[in-house]
Design a protein around this motif. Structure first.
Motif, PDB file in Angstrom:
ATOM      1  N   THR A 184     -32.677 -35.898  16.952  1.00 14.07           N
ATOM      2  CA  THR A 184     -33.420 -34.874  16.227  1.00 14.07           C
ATOM      3  C   THR A 184     -33.211 -35.094  14.729  1.00 14.07           C
ATOM      4  O   THR A 184     -32.094 -34.988  14.233  1.00 14.07           O
ATOM      5  N   LEU A 185     -34.293 -35.390  14.032  1.00 12.88           N
ATOM      6  CA  LEU A 185     -34.189 -35.745  12.612  1.00 12.88           C
ATOM      7  C   LEU A 185     -33.484 -34.680  11.787  1.00 12.88           C
ATOM      8  O   LEU A 185     -32.642 -34.992  10.948  1.00 12.88           O
ATOM      9  N   SER A 186     -33.828 -33.411  12.036  1.00 12.05           N
ATOM     10  CA  SER A 186     -33.307 -32.346  11.168  1.00 12.05           C
ATOM     11  C   SER A 186     -31.793 -32.193  11.288  1.00 12.05           C
ATOM     12  O   SER A 186     -31.154 -31.605  10.421  1.00 12.05           O
ATOM     13  N   GLN A 187     -31.211 -32.732  12.385  1.00 13.05           N
ATOM     14  CA  GLN A 187     -29.755 -32.614  12.563  1.00 13.05           C
ATOM     15  C   GLN A 187     -29.016 -33.851  12.070  1.00 13.05           C
ATOM     16  O   GLN A 187     -27.787 -33.872  12.049  1.00 13.05           O
ATOM     17  N   ASP A 188     -29.749 -34.879  11.662  1.00 17.93           N
ATOM     18  CA  ASP A 188     -29.120 -36.085  11.116  1.00 17.93           C
ATOM     19  C   ASP A 188     -28.715 -35.842   9.666  1.00 17.93           C
ATOM     20  O   ASP A 188     -29.188 -34.899   9.027  1.00 17.93           O
ATOM     21  N   SER A 189     -27.854 -36.723   9.154  1.00 21.88           N
ATOM     22  CA  SER A 189     -27.524 -36.714   7.732  1.00 21.88           C
ATOM     23  C   SER A 189     -28.072 -37.986   7.112  1.00 21.88           C
ATOM     24  O   SER A 189     -28.306 -38.979   7.817  1.00 21.88           O
TER      25      SER A 189
ATOM     26  N   HIS B 180     -44.862 -43.878  12.317  1.00 20.63           N
ATOM     27  CA  HIS B 180     -45.740 -43.044  13.135  1.00 20.63           C
ATOM     28  C   HIS B 180     -44.971 -42.384  14.277  1.00 20.63           C
ATOM     29  O   HIS B 180     -45.254 -41.242  14.626  1.00 20.63           O
ATOM     30  N   GLU B 181     -43.955 -43.055  14.787  1.00 21.68           N
ATOM     31  CA  GLU B 181     -43.101 -42.447  15.827  1.00 21.68           C
ATOM     32  C   GLU B 181     -42.328 -41.255  15.239  1.00 21.68           C
ATOM     33  O   GLU B 181     -42.302 -40.168  15.810  1.00 21.68           O
ATOM     34  N   LEU B 182     -41.734 -41.453  14.061  1.00 20.64           N
ATOM     35  CA  LEU B 182     -40.941 -40.379  13.444  1.00 20.64           C
ATOM     36  C   LEU B 182     -41.819 -39.214  12.995  1.00 20.64           C
ATOM     37  O   LEU B 182     -41.391 -38.052  13.034  1.00 20.64           O
ATOM     38  N   LEU B 183     -43.054 -39.513  12.595  1.00 17.98           N
ATOM     39  CA  LEU B 183     -43.973 -38.448  12.147  1.00 17.98           C
ATOM     40  C   LEU B 183     -44.271 -37.434  13.255  1.00 17.98           C
ATOM     41  O   LEU B 183     -44.649 -36.293  12.973  1.00 17.98           O
ATOM     42  N   GLN B 184     -44.070 -37.853  14.502  1.00 16.04           N
ATOM     43  CA  GLN B 184     -44.299 -36.902  15.608  1.00 16.04           C
ATOM     44  C   GLN B 184     -43.339 -35.722  15.535  1.00 16.04           C
ATOM     45  O   GLN B 184     -43.637 -34.636  16.035  1.00 16.04           O
TER      46      GLN B 184
ATOM     47  N   HIS C 167     -37.405 -44.743   3.777  1.00 16.59           N
ATOM     48  CA  HIS C 167     -36.184 -44.993   4.549  1.00 16.59           C
ATOM     49  C   HIS C 167     -36.112 -43.871   5.584  1.00 16.59           C
ATOM     50  O   HIS C 167     -36.742 -42.816   5.409  1.00 16.59           O
ATOM     51  N   ARG C 168     -35.329 -44.076   6.632  1.00 20.97           N
ATOM     52  CA  ARG C 168     -35.145 -43.003   7.620  1.00 20.97           C
ATOM     53  C   ARG C 168     -34.708 -41.694   6.947  1.00 20.97           C
ATOM     54  O   ARG C 168     -35.053 -40.606   7.392  1.00 20.97           O
ATOM     55  N   ASN C 169     -33.925 -41.809   5.838  1.00 22.24           N
ATOM     56  CA  ASN C 169     -33.470 -40.616   5.117  1.00 22.24           C
ATOM     57  C   ASN C 169     -34.634 -39.700   4.741  1.00 22.24           C
ATOM     58  O   ASN C 169     -34.486 -38.465   4.711  1.00 22.24           O
ATOM     59  N   ASP C 170     -35.766 -40.280   4.398  1.00 23.52           N
ATOM     60  CA  ASP C 170     -36.908 -39.464   3.961  1.00 23.52           C
ATOM     61  C   ASP C 170     -37.454 -38.614   5.114  1.00 23.52           C
ATOM     62  O   ASP C 170     -37.857 -37.467   4.912  1.00 23.52           O
ATOM     63  N   PHE C 171     -37.419 -39.175   6.305  1.00 29.32           N
ATOM     64  CA  PHE C 171     -37.870 -38.429   7.484  1.00 29.32           C
ATOM     65  C   PHE C 171     -36.858 -37.335   7.836  1.00 29.32           C
ATOM     66  O   PHE C 171     -37.236 -36.232   8.219  1.00 29.32           O
ATOM     67  N   VAL C 172     -35.569 -37.668   7.693  1.00 29.51           N
ATOM     68  CA  VAL C 172     -34.509 -36.676   7.920  1.00 29.51           C
ATOM     69  C   VAL C 172     -34.693 -35.506   6.945  1.00 29.51           C
ATOM     70  O   VAL C 172     -34.668 -34.330   7.343  1.00 29.51           O
ATOM     71  N   MET C 173     -34.919 -35.833   5.678  1.00 28.02           N
ATOM     72  CA  MET C 173     -35.043 -34.767   4.681  1.00 28.02           C
ATOM     73  C   MET C 173     -36.337 -33.963   4.846  1.00 28.02           C
ATOM     74  O   MET C 173     -36.355 -32.752   4.590  1.00 28.02           O
TER      75      MET C 173
END
Ligand SMILES: C[C@H](O)[C@H](O)[C@H]1CNC2=NC(N)=NC(=O)C2=N1
Length: 112
Positions: A3-8, A25-29, A97-103
């Motif tokens: 879950t992106l929102s729970q990552d750091s 596109h996978e993360l945008l889901q 970066h993955r960080n942008d999706f997390v944020m």
């Protein structure tokens, strides 16, 4: 899938791998209200949030500033009357970066 929102955010330095289009596109889901945009050749995530006035928009921007500081990753923000446009990208790699999706996911959670 985590879950992106729970990552750091992890350290993102020059040379860190960009998220490729398929992964983006996978993360945008997980963050369906965000758009993938490109500015001056740099891919970015963008979402506009609506508020009832300037004060509530500014309060949201300040909350976002606090989590950005806590994670060491900082958004572009345009605060206007009744709306805040938030843009995430990683300056160090001139892209996503993955960080942008997390944020982006954490930004959405501010309104839960
Ligand atoms: C030293 C410091 O951690 C870096 O400059 C961070 C700060 N916040 C950042 N935020 C974003 N969005 N991209 C970066 O590359 C970045 N770098």
């Amino acid at each position: 899938m985590t879950t992106l929102s729970q990552d750091s955010c992890e350290a993102c330095r020059i040379g860190a791998p960009k998220v490729d289009d398929a992964k983006a596109h996978e993360l945008l889901q997980q963050i369906p209200d965000w758009s993938l945009i490109e500015v001056d050749g740099i891919k970015q995530l963008q979402r506009q949030y609506k508020f009832k006035n300037f004060v509530t928009a500014m309060a949201f921007a300040n909350q976002l500033a606090d989590i950005a500081e806590a994670e060491g990753h900082h958004p572009g923000m345009l605060v206007e009357w009744g709306k805040v446009t938030v843009t995430w990208w990683s300056h160090s790699i001139k892209g996503l970066h993955r960080n942008d999706f997390v944020m982006a996911a954490k930004t959405d959670r501010l309104l839960d």
